[in-house]
Design a protein around this motif. Sequence first.
Motif, PDB file in Angstrom:
ATOM      1  N   ARG A  52      -2.395   4.109   5.347  1.00  0.00           N
ATOM      2  CA  ARG A  52      -2.157   5.516   5.654  1.00  0.00           C
ATOM      3  C   ARG A  52      -3.456   6.136   6.141  1.00  0.00           C
ATOM      4  N   SER A  86       1.824  -0.299   9.653  1.00  0.00           N
ATOM      5  CA  SER A  86       2.187  -1.526   8.950  1.00  0.00           C
ATOM      6  C   SER A  86       1.511  -2.715   9.616  1.00  0.00           C
ATOM      7  N   TYR A 129       0.491  -1.914   4.299  1.00  0.00           N
ATOM      8  CA  TYR A 129       0.508  -0.563   4.860  1.00  0.00           C
ATOM      9  C   TYR A 129      -0.870   0.089   4.795  1.00  0.00           C
ATOM     10  N   ARG A 185       6.923   6.522   2.091  1.00  0.00           N
ATOM     11  CA  ARG A 185       6.100   6.702   3.285  1.00  0.00           C
ATOM     12  C   ARG A 185       6.455   8.034   3.946  1.00  0.00           C
ATOM     13  N   THR A 229      -5.290   1.832   2.138  1.00  0.00           N
ATOM     14  CA  THR A 229      -4.318   0.740   2.182  1.00  0.00           C
ATOM     15  C   THR A 229      -3.458   0.794   0.920  1.00  0.00           C
ATOM     16  N   THR A 269       1.366   6.388   8.877  1.00  0.00           N
ATOM     17  CA  THR A 269       1.518   5.148   8.128  1.00  0.00           C
ATOM     18  C   THR A 269       1.667   3.994   9.105  1.00  0.00           C
ATOM     19  N   CYS A 279      -0.822  12.756   8.709  1.00  0.00           N
ATOM     20  CA  CYS A 279      -1.007  11.456   8.075  1.00  0.00           C
ATOM     21  C   CYS A 279      -0.056  10.475   8.742  1.00  0.00           C
TER      22      CYS A 279
END
Length: 727
Positions: free
Chosen positions: A263, A177, A261, A78, A256, A175, A173
């Motif tokens: 992104r 969760s 997760y 990540r 996904t 990430t 970008c």
Amino acid sequence: MKKIMSSLMALLLACQLAHAQETIIVSTKNLALALEKDADNNLVVAYFGQKLAMADEYRKVRPLDKYKPGNDDLFNRREAYVTGGSVNLLEPALAVTQSNGDKSLVLHYVSSKVNRIDANQTLTEILLTDPQYQFEVKLFYHTYENQDVIEQWSEILHHQKKAVVLNKYASACLTLSGNKFFLKNQRNGWGQEMSPEEQELLHGIRTIDSKLGTRTNLLHSSSFMVSMDGPATEDEGTVLAGSLEWNGNFRLDFETFDEYYLRITAGVNNYASAYTLQPNETFTTPKFVYTVSTTGRGQASRNLQRWARDYRLCNGTKDRLTILNNWETTYFDFDDQKLSHLLDDTKTLGADVFLLDDGWFGNKYPRNGATSGLGDWQVNKAKLKNGISSLGKEATEKGVKLGLWIEPEMVNPKSELYEQHPDWVLKEPGRKEYYMRNQLVLDLSNPAVQQFVYNTVENLFKEVPQLAFIKWDCNSLIYNAYSPYLKNQDHFYLEYVRGLNSVLAKVRKQHPDVPMMLCAGGGTRVDYKSLEYFTEFWASDNTNAYDRIFIQWEYSYYFPSIAVDNHVTEMGKQPIKFRTDVAMMGKLGFDLKVHELTPDDLTFCQQAVKVYDTIKHLVWHGEQYRLQDPYNNKVAAIAYVSPDKLEAVIFNYYVSTKFETPINLPIKMKGLDPSKKYSVREINLYPGTKSPVNSEPTYSGDFLMKVGFNPEATARRTSVILKVTAI
């Protein structure tokens, strides 16, 4: 000795772990992004979410992660800024072709520094390098503490002997969760701006983008919301709201991975835009702004709106002017006498500015319609025999201000400008020209064209010193995408926007306080880069008040009401009170034939301008709360509450389209002080009507937020404005 050696080894191991797990915290009042250097010197996202009470606990997050990425695991990394051609095979933020043709880029963490700008702002700068290729990327995180907002962008640089090609160069970008992710975005079309859509993000990539060059939000909005675990509501759920600050082609990727997760990669659209980066040249990406709320969409909206007013929207904390526009009154058909009467109408109405729209220019090719004259910015002598400067003087004498419409980025083929400078026009060699609205786009990548556009605006201010408002339109997309000026056509879409913004920056520097409306055939050019230069934007050519409730509702997710131009027009069959009340939820204006209004309608409009003057500070600078949506309720309601919670204004609209009984439940208010007592009264009544709202009782804020208040909006009382005042 063994104990000493053991202790030394333990200390050494602890130091190595601490070094390997260096943590950088980017945080606001309630939001935190924790970045860490892993054992391989990669910068990874360790945590993104609610701010922790104890800063030293962020380093404890990643060891609890379900996944322990190893050297053979290609999908669980990540990185804070994903590069192409390395061990991460997901969608990259940055993809390059090195000077030797290698497509790989591996960025290692080098250093970070934090600059405290003021009590509310912090700028974190992180340096990443690929030492093999002397390639550098700086990541920037600009935080706004009290607004819970972060701006993110990157700078890209290399020191190779030959050029490097940037194939993709996103701003950021992120990430996220969660168990599930839901994307709320808005599709656009002429007259149907900001039509909402929501979907669960399943496997694969959902891309929202624009390749239109100008009017880039015509099909899709560059702003969005993502809810985690389940669809968010107005007051519940965790939601990220984001918007790309760029007025050119954009690209938003939602990918996904690993079940838990998502992104989000946001930046300039790399379509037809591979950028050749010369040695030691710095490429700076646009900014991507975002906020996270754990209490639903409403708070996310208020975060962005507050940030925009204070830090991004041009003159966002200042006042605005009320306008009377002549477009729907005269279209292209006017002369000195008609305009003189319209100046009188502006004064009669009580508006601040008379805005002279399209059609005032062109002589060899008079601007009597949309087919000619665009680009020839000399006053039409047949229509305005006394000149445009005389109109400015007359406006001042009559106690109003003058505004003008311009569209300086465009040209009609039937114009002197096109005849004299065909090399200034975007058109593909050897191909037939394609027109939109009978016009072509000027090549703003060309410095000579940039100077022409700037001079066009500046000459108007010289000719009309009283000029107090600019409506800047943009009615064409870029169809003929070729610049006669540029040697590298891959740079065209970027250089066009850079040229446009250079002109806008010069105009704004020269005239910092002149209001300017951003118009583009409706709300198809609204973004936070443009709004650095413009005080407001035209939300839609669809001014039907019923439709506008929905359009303005959706804009409010990302943009403050002070930026949204709403005009009372003759479109639709609603009563003038309904049309005016809807327009008051933003920056009020009129596009009416004032001289044809009935006496009562005229009296109401004059009164409405005065009422608006007493509540506009709430609409423009208050905290907005969407109380009851127009999609699932008979009555839609939006409130604006003063920061000190001493007063509020609530707009209520009856939106049912089928027969309904007039019985409605009370609408629960938001944002009030539960311990304060408030009075509630109806304002902006039509002449000769009496309100059924009893203004005698007082209510606690607690009561109004838990029980609510019935505005008694019905099919016969279609719009109701309530003023709530602390006792």
